[in-house]
Scaffold this active site. Structure first.
Site, PDB file in Angstrom:
ATOM      1  N   ASP A   1       0.829  -1.199   0.000  1.00  0.00           N
ATOM      2  CA  ASP A   1       0.000   0.000   0.000  1.00  0.00           C
ATOM      3  C   ASP A   1       0.865   1.251   0.000  1.00  0.00           C
ATOM      4  OD1 ASP A   1      -2.270  -1.441   0.021  1.00  0.00           O
ATOM      5  OD2 ASP A   1      -2.940  -0.851   2.026  1.00  0.00           O
ATOM      6  N   ALA A   2       1.937   1.185   0.795  1.00  0.00           N
ATOM      7  CA  ALA A   2       2.788   2.365   0.922  1.00  0.00           C
ATOM      8  C   ALA A   2       3.445   2.690  -0.421  1.00  0.00           C
ATOM      9  CB  ALA A   2       3.852   2.124   1.994  1.00  0.00           C
TER      10      ALA A   2
ATOM     11  N   ASP B   1       0.776   4.055  -2.705  1.00  0.00           N
ATOM     12  CA  ASP B   1       0.442   5.438  -2.384  1.00  0.00           C
ATOM     13  C   ASP B   1       1.538   6.383  -2.869  1.00  0.00           C
ATOM     14  OD1 ASP B   1      -1.986   4.813  -1.214  1.00  0.00           O
ATOM     15  OD2 ASP B   1      -1.097   4.472   0.755  1.00  0.00           O
TER      16      ASP B   1
ATOM     17  N   LEU C   1     -10.889   8.619   0.118  1.00  0.00           N
ATOM     18  CA  LEU C   1     -10.238   9.505   1.061  1.00  0.00           C
ATOM     19  C   LEU C   1      -8.804   9.726   0.636  1.00  0.00           C
ATOM     20  CD1 LEU C   1     -11.470   7.910   4.394  1.00  0.00           C
ATOM     21  CD2 LEU C   1     -11.805  10.291   3.724  1.00  0.00           C
TER      22      LEU C   1
ATOM     23  N   LYS D   1     -10.343   4.564  11.341  1.00  0.00           N
ATOM     24  CA  LYS D   1     -10.622   4.149   9.970  1.00  0.00           C
ATOM     25  C   LYS D   1     -10.720   2.623   9.970  1.00  0.00           C
ATOM     26  CE  LYS D   1      -9.243   4.665   5.201  1.00  0.00           C
ATOM     27  NZ  LYS D   1      -8.986   3.274   4.823  1.00  0.00           N
TER      28      LYS D   1
ATOM     29  N   ARG E   1     -19.342   0.020  -2.917  1.00  0.00           N
ATOM     30  CA  ARG E   1     -18.854   1.258  -3.489  1.00  0.00           C
ATOM     31  C   ARG E   1     -18.502   1.110  -4.965  1.00  0.00           C
ATOM     32  NH1 ARG E   1     -13.774   4.586  -3.153  1.00  0.00           N
ATOM     33  NH2 ARG E   1     -12.795   2.632  -2.608  1.00  0.00           N
TER      34      ARG E   1
ATOM     35  N   GLU F   1     -18.981   1.200   6.936  1.00  0.00           N
ATOM     36  CA  GLU F   1     -17.988   0.171   6.644  1.00  0.00           C
ATOM     37  C   GLU F   1     -18.466  -1.174   7.190  1.00  0.00           C
ATOM     38  OE1 GLU F   1     -15.556   1.595   4.959  1.00  0.00           O
ATOM     39  OE2 GLU F   1     -13.837   0.233   5.029  1.00  0.00           O
TER      40      GLU F   1
ATOM     41  N   LYS G   1     -12.395  14.782   9.714  1.00  0.00           N
ATOM     42  CA  LYS G   1     -13.364  15.462   8.856  1.00  0.00           C
ATOM     43  C   LYS G   1     -13.693  16.835   9.438  1.00  0.00           C
ATOM     44  CE  LYS G   1     -15.349  11.011   7.683  1.00  0.00           C
ATOM     45  NZ  LYS G   1     -16.426  10.028   7.834  1.00  0.00           N
TER      46      LYS G   1
ATOM     47  N   LYS H   1      -2.967   7.508   8.026  1.00  0.00           N
ATOM     48  CA  LYS H   1      -2.740   6.060   8.075  1.00  0.00           C
ATOM     49  C   LYS H   1      -1.699   5.692   9.134  1.00  0.00           C
ATOM     50  CE  LYS H   1      -4.849   4.026   4.468  1.00  0.00           C
ATOM     51  NZ  LYS H   1      -4.092   3.473   3.469  1.00  0.00           N
TER      52      LYS H   1
HETATM   53  O1  D41 Z   1     -13.871   3.857   8.742  1.00  0.00           O
HETATM   54  C1  D41 Z   1     -13.730   4.035   7.550  1.00  0.00           C
HETATM   55  N1  D41 Z   1     -13.171   3.109   6.801  1.00  0.00           N
HETATM   56  C2  D41 Z   1     -14.171   5.316   6.915  1.00  0.00           C
HETATM   57  C3  D41 Z   1     -14.167   5.423   5.556  1.00  0.00           C
HETATM   58  C4  D41 Z   1     -14.600   6.425   7.677  1.00  0.00           C
HETATM   59  N2  D41 Z   1     -14.621   6.364   9.019  1.00  0.00           N
HETATM   60  N3  D41 Z   1     -15.001   7.553   7.069  1.00  0.00           N
HETATM   61  C5  D41 Z   1     -15.001   7.665   5.723  1.00  0.00           C
HETATM   62  N4  D41 Z   1     -15.425   8.810   5.154  1.00  0.00           N
HETATM   63  C6  D41 Z   1     -15.442   8.933   3.843  1.00  0.00           C
HETATM   64  C7  D41 Z   1     -15.924  10.206   3.230  1.00  0.00           C
HETATM   65  C8  D41 Z   1     -15.292  11.376   3.915  1.00  0.00           C
HETATM   66  C9  D41 Z   1     -15.588  10.272   1.765  1.00  0.00           C
HETATM   67  C10 D41 Z   1     -17.398  10.285   3.386  1.00  0.00           C
HETATM   68  C11 D41 Z   1     -14.584   6.589   4.921  1.00  0.00           C
HETATM   69  C12 D41 Z   1     -14.623   6.788   3.540  1.00  0.00           C
HETATM   70  N5  D41 Z   1     -15.054   7.952   3.019  1.00  0.00           N
HETATM   71  C13 D41 Z   1     -14.209   5.795   2.576  1.00  0.00           C
HETATM   72  N6  D41 Z   1     -13.957   4.538   2.791  1.00  0.00           N
HETATM   73  C14 D41 Z   1     -13.588   3.969   1.656  1.00  0.00           C
HETATM   74  C15 D41 Z   1     -13.625   4.874   0.695  1.00  0.00           C
HETATM   75  C16 D41 Z   1     -14.034   6.036   1.258  1.00  0.00           C
END
Ligand code: D41
Length: 715
Positions: free
Chosen positions: A56-57, A60, A106, A141, A162, A197, A313, A337
């Site tokens: 992943d790194a 990215d 994201l 996340k 998605r 998720e 956010k 990350k």
């Molecule tokens: O917990 C997550 N994986 C997570 C994914 C999260 N807590 N917030 C997320 N918020 C967004 C936006 C800001 C675009 C509404 C997300 C994701 N997106 C996301 N996960 C995978 C693609 C986007």
């Protein structure tokens, strides 16, 4: 010949070591082409073949460099760039669902500095001073997969993955079996799409794998794969037996606003009956965000489910709206990350795999070790220089320490990707360990393997006589981005090749005539499945030009380059004629080819060489004689009153910042220029407009104020 550990490879003639700011335009073009290929190859390996090739790194890092170069040379950026795309291609089997509101991805941050940059960017965009109050949320996340749940009048009517962000898969029946997902909401807006998720806890994952093993079924590498595999079952009864969970983190379409802040909106979702993450916090600036990050990181090991970072956010939904979105990601959110996980183990052996272009890729066979909850026994070693402790330029890596069979090596993995060997412990090196000698002949066909000047990779010279190259080339030909022949996967290609039924792409189109009866007799095949296969093959006798060019598997010509070529030449006849008459380094055909943005000398040489190699050329001609190649149809521009217009902003804007205005205009298909010229279509002038307004007047360019501009674009 599994694809485990095959590195995305490096392309000679590109400029991976030149800092972005030092690139000239030609170099930038070559770098964009190289990075695009590498990102696309990694995407394919990850999503389509389920066999990730780079960490992943690394992924990215590639994508980030690509974005940086594109930002500096916007004129070189392709609308098809991977930086414009979100997520995974679709699997077959589920109906497709178009998301009413796109599911964005994201942006990532890895370093503390990138987090402060994020805060600064947000403030700058909103024209907020350093000390103005600005609140964020911070939440774990979850390492699962995103799902969008649509409720109408409180009833769950649809659940969709998605997918690529625009279109996902309809998994409604499966989602209904998940305990955390309510079937009815009370007090919710008439239309509400809840996003979150899907994941599996560590305990449930362990039990599921035990059950699978006892039943002789396949086990999963990690909870995320288990969750994905379980949600995407065609039979919802199977999903129902899988212990999936769901955290809500956001929303898409909503007929009424949920709240005025992110935090309160998530609170509403909790009131409706959703699980929301209890570690979500409000933070009043970068220091508080970092605090939240550290707290969550400390809890990571005992949470009982996988997380791979923290998402920040902007809390105020009005500000979120103003910040809006880049093509694929919101400006108001970022994922911070966690660093990759590391483990030490013994290197048992080094195997060599041979790829489509003959590249010899070394793979580490490791004593199995657990890295971040996953048992790892293979890792990529990239190429011979990497093993020897040098980079492409001969500079030492790992302080020049080489890697030997028998060594203790450090492996790392981030997400569910093929791990990489990061370091070696010389104090534990066995006395009899010998420096690794990279083979000079191909282990598959015995042909000489040579390294060309400037190429990091040693390649088998056997061409199509090398079974590994031939099979990999055929697999590439049928792969998703190429001919995408349903029912003809890598395993079939290998089997048919071994039987001598197919040795080059053209043979696929005569398979039915030449070996149809034998196929119907083959174990696992019958009338129906054979008929289906031949029908799928027939469907691809008509093929878009870009797919054909990509499918040829010419070195350096990836999916995007193939599209560039197809767009430029338009028809197979024109393309083929140009490649046939072109001479390397000279003449008009060469000039035209290398003038295509994104086509450098290296790719051009590779193309012209392929079309002048007798055997390869004959193979291409045999193939094309069986096809009808669709010419390129050009897409129409975005529809808006300013689409295709060149606009200049000048003076002070009062309703939005310059960056915001520019982003809006570009989203509507306009080009935003920095200075007024005869090519300018429109000048938007605020108070204090000076020389640019004068110039516009002199040239008779239409000029309007901010209010008229807002009216023009609909507020
Ligand atoms: O917990 C997550 N994986 C997570 C994914 C999260 N807590 N917030 C997320 N918020 C967004 C936006 C800001 C675009 C509404 C997300 C994701 N997106 C996301 N996960 C995978 C693609 C986007």
């Amino acid at each position: 010949m599994s694809s485990v550990g095959k590195s995305a490879g490096s392309v000679s003639g590109a400029f991976p070591d030149v800092a972005v700011k030092d690139l000239d335009e030609d170099q930038a073009g070559a770098e964009i082409a190289r990075l695009t290929e590498e990102v696309e190859a990694a995407d394919r390996a990850y999503h389509t073949l389920d066999a990730p090739e780079i960490s992943d790194a690394e992924y990215d890092a590639l994508k980030r460099r690509l974005a940086e170069i594109e930002a500096r040379f916007p004129q070189l950026k392709s609308p098809e760039s991977p930086t414009e795309k979100v997520g995974a291609p679709l699997a077959e089997g589920f109906a497709k669902v178009r998301h009413e509101v796109r599911m964005f991805s994201l942006a990532n941050a890895f370093e503390t500095e990138e987090l402060t940059d994020f805060d600064e960017r947000v403030r700058k965009y909103l024209n907020l001073g350093k000390d103005a109050a600005l609140t964020y949320t911070a939440e774990p996340k979850i390492d699962g997969l995103s799902l969008s749940l649509r409720y109408e009048r409180g009833r769950l009517v649809q659940a969709a993955t998605r997918g690529d962000g625009e279109t996902g898969e309809n998994v409604t029946e499966n989602a209904r079996t998940i305990g955390d997902i309510p079937h009815h909401l009370s007090g919710a807006p008439d239309v509400l799409e809840v996003r979150g998720e899907v994941y599996m806890s560590h305990a449930d994952f362990g039990r599921l794998n035990e059950r699978q093993e006892k039943a002789g079924e396949k086990t999963f590498a990690n909870p995320r794969n288990a969750a994905a595999g379980s949600l995407r079952q065609l039979d919802p009864r199977i999903t129902a037996e899988r212990p999936l969970r769901f955290f809500a983190y956001g929303w898409g379409a909503a007929s009424e606003p949920l709240a005025e802040t992110q935090f309160d909106a998530i609170g509403r979702l909790a009131e409706f009956g959703f699980s929301t993450n209890p570690l979500t916090r409000l933070c009043d600036g970068p220091d508080a965000l970092l605090d939240a990050y550290r707290t969550i990181e400390q809890k990571r090991a005992t949470l009982g489910y996988d997380i791979d970072g923290v998402v920040y956010k902007v809390n105020d939904l009005g500000l979120q709206r103003r910040l809006g979105f880049r093509t694929a990601t919101p400006r108001w959110a970022i994922a911070h990350k966690f660093p990759a996980e590391l483990a030490w183990t013994r290197l048992e052996a080094i195997d060599i795999q041979v790829g489509r272009t003959g590249a010899l890729s070394p793979v580490a066979r490791l004593s199995p070790v657990t890295v971040g909850g996953v048992v790892v026994s293979n890792a990529t070693l990239h190429n011979e220089d990497y093993i020897a402790g040098r980079d492409a330029k001969g500079n030492p890596i790992r302080d020049g320490k080489d890697i030997r069979v028998g060594d203790w090596v450090q492996v790392y993995r981030a997400g569910d990707v093929i791990p990489k060997v990061a370091d070696v412990d010389l104090s534990k090196r066995p006395e009899d360990a010998e420096p690794y000698e990279f083979p000079k002949t191909c282990p598959e066909c015995g042909s000489e393997a040579i390294r060309e000047d400037g190429d990091a990779v040693r390649r088998c010279t056997g061409g199509m006589i090398c079974p590994a190259q031939a099979v990999e080339k055929l697999k590439h030909f049928v792969s998703r981005a190429a001919f995408d022949i349903e029912g003809l996967g890598g395993k079939h290609v290998e089997a048919f090749y071994e039987k001598g039924w197919i040795s080059e792409p053209a043979d696929i189109f005569t398979l039915g005539d030449n070996h149809g009866d034998e196929l119907r007799q083959l174990e696992g095949w019958g009338e129906k499945s054979a008929a289906n296969l031949f029908a799928a093959i027939d469907m691809r006798r008509r093929i878009p030009l870009n797919r054909l060019i990509f499918a040829l598997g010419i070195r350096h010509v990836g999916e995007s380059s193939a599209s560039l070529l197809a767009n430029d030449y338009g028809t197979w006849e024109a393309f083929e004629a140009a490649m046939t008459s072109a001479r390397i380094g000279e003449g008009d055909d060469w000039k035209r080819l290398t003038n295509i943005n994104g086509v450098g000398d290296v790719m051009a040489t590779s193309l012209v060489t392929a079309f002048h190699q007798e055997a390869e050329r004959a193979s291409i001609d045999r193939l094309v004689s069986m096809l009808e190649v669709e010419p390129v149809v050009r897409r129409g521009p975005v529809e808006s009153p300013v689409a295709g217009k060149t606009i200049v902003f000048t003076g002070t804007l009062e309703k939005m910042t310059r960056a915001e205005a520019k982003a809006r205009a570009e989203a509507l298909g306009a080009k935003v220029a920095g200075s007024v010229s005869a090519r300018t279509d429109l000048v938007v002038a605020g108070p204090g407009a000076g020389s640019k307004a004068k110039e516009a007047e002199r040239l008779g360019v239409e000029m309007i104020d901010e209010e008229a501009w807002l009216a023009l674009i609909g507020g």
